[in-house]
Write a protein that holds these residues in place. Structure first.
Motif, PDB file in Angstrom:
ATOM      1  N   ASN A 195       0.837  -1.193   0.000  1.00 46.57           N
ATOM      2  CA  ASN A 195       0.000   0.000   0.000  1.00 46.57           C
ATOM      3  C   ASN A 195       0.874   1.245   0.000  1.00 46.57           C
ATOM      4  O   ASN A 195       2.103   1.167   0.056  1.00 46.57           O
ATOM      5  N   GLU A 196       0.223   2.388  -0.049  1.00 50.94           N
ATOM      6  CA  GLU A 196       0.948   3.641  -0.220  1.00 50.94           C
ATOM      7  C   GLU A 196       1.898   3.928   0.947  1.00 50.94           C
ATOM      8  O   GLU A 196       3.038   4.366   0.741  1.00 50.94           O
ATOM      9  N   SER A 197       1.477   3.661   2.157  1.00 48.83           N
ATOM     10  CA  SER A 197       2.339   3.944   3.314  1.00 48.83           C
ATOM     11  C   SER A 197       3.566   3.034   3.330  1.00 48.83           C
ATOM     12  O   SER A 197       4.666   3.471   3.694  1.00 48.83           O
ATOM     13  N   GLN A 198       3.402   1.776   2.918  1.00 47.04           N
ATOM     14  CA  GLN A 198       4.548   0.868   2.862  1.00 47.04           C
ATOM     15  C   GLN A 198       5.543   1.313   1.787  1.00 47.04           C
ATOM     16  O   GLN A 198       6.751   1.240   1.980  1.00 47.04           O
TER      17      GLN A 198
ATOM     18  N   LYS B 193       7.413   4.317   3.062  1.00 47.50           N
ATOM     19  CA  LYS B 193       8.385   3.900   4.080  1.00 47.50           C
ATOM     20  C   LYS B 193       9.621   3.296   3.421  1.00 47.50           C
ATOM     21  O   LYS B 193      10.751   3.595   3.794  1.00 47.50           O
ATOM     22  N   ARG B 194       9.388   2.444   2.413  1.00 53.73           N
ATOM     23  CA  ARG B 194      10.521   1.811   1.716  1.00 53.73           C
ATOM     24  C   ARG B 194      11.329   2.853   0.936  1.00 53.73           C
ATOM     25  O   ARG B 194      12.567   2.770   0.886  1.00 53.73           O
ATOM     26  N   LEU B 195      10.661   3.842   0.349  1.00 51.73           N
ATOM     27  CA  LEU B 195      11.372   4.912  -0.355  1.00 51.73           C
ATOM     28  C   LEU B 195      12.290   5.673   0.605  1.00 51.73           C
ATOM     29  O   LEU B 195      13.428   5.991   0.269  1.00 51.73           O
ATOM     30  N   ASN B 196      11.796   5.949   1.811  1.00 49.06           N
ATOM     31  CA  ASN B 196      12.627   6.629   2.808  1.00 49.06           C
ATOM     32  C   ASN B 196      13.799   5.756   3.241  1.00 49.06           C
ATOM     33  O   ASN B 196      14.906   6.259   3.447  1.00 49.06           O
TER      34      ASN B 196
ATOM     35  N   LEU C  85       9.727   1.879  -7.321  1.00 44.06           N
ATOM     36  CA  LEU C  85       8.715   2.175  -6.306  1.00 44.06           C
ATOM     37  C   LEU C  85       8.054   3.529  -6.557  1.00 44.06           C
ATOM     38  O   LEU C  85       6.839   3.679  -6.371  1.00 44.06           O
ATOM     39  N   ALA C  86       8.830   4.512  -6.981  1.00 43.83           N
ATOM     40  CA  ALA C  86       8.259   5.824  -7.269  1.00 43.83           C
ATOM     41  C   ALA C  86       7.280   5.736  -8.445  1.00 43.83           C
ATOM     42  O   ALA C  86       6.230   6.388  -8.432  1.00 43.83           O
ATOM     43  N   ALA C  87       7.608   4.917  -9.433  1.00 42.56           N
ATOM     44  CA  ALA C  87       6.708   4.753 -10.584  1.00 42.56           C
ATOM     45  C   ALA C  87       5.417   4.062 -10.164  1.00 42.56           C
ATOM     46  O   ALA C  87       4.326   4.470 -10.587  1.00 42.56           O
TER      47      ALA C  87
END
Length: 106
Positions: free
Chosen positions: A2-5, A8-11, A94-96
Motif C-alpha cells: 500500500n501507499e504507506s509501505q 516507508k521503503r522509499l525513505n 517504487l516511485a513509478a
C-alpha cells in the motif's frame, strides 16, 4: 504494497543511499599489458597500471591511471557505486508504482 509501505521503503532506500558515502561509477581495467619491440626484434610485454574508465557527461568517457597503492580504495568506491545504482533502480520502480497507482482511493 500500500501507499504507506511504499513511502516507508522509499525513505529507507534514501537513507541507505546516503549512508554509502562517496562512490564511483565506472570500470577498473586491470591486467593490461603493453608491448614493445627490443633491438633484437623480439616482442616483450610488461604490466601497466590499472585504468579507471568513467562517464564524464552525456556520450563522453574518460580514463585515469590508478596507482597500485590506491587500487583497493578505488575498488571499494566502485562497489559502493554498484550498490547505490541498485538502490536507485529500486527507488525508481517504487516511485513509478506510487505515481501510476490510479486506483480510486477510499
Amino acid at each position: 504494497m500500500n501507499e504507506s509501505q511504499v513511502l516507508k521503503r522509499l525513505n529507507q532506500i534514501t537513507s541507505e543511499a546516503e549512508a554509502l558515502g562517496p562512490y564511483l561509477e565506472g570500470d577498473l581495467l586491470e591486467n593490461k599489458k603493453a608491448t614493445y619491440v627490443k633491438k633484437d626484434g623480439t616482442v616483450s610485454t610488461y604490466p601497466t597500471a590499472p585504468v579507471l574508465q568513467y562517464r564524464a557527461g552525456p556520450g563522453r568517457r574518460r580514463s585515469k591511471r590508478i596507482p597500485s597503492d590506491k587500487v583497493e580504495a578505488v575498488k571499494r568506491l566502485l562497489e559502493a557505486g554498484r550498490l547505490r545504482h541498485a538502490l536507485q533502480v529500486q527507488h525508481r520502480e517504487l516511485a513509478a508504482t506510487l505515481a501510476l497507482d490510479f486506483k480510486k482511493k477510499d
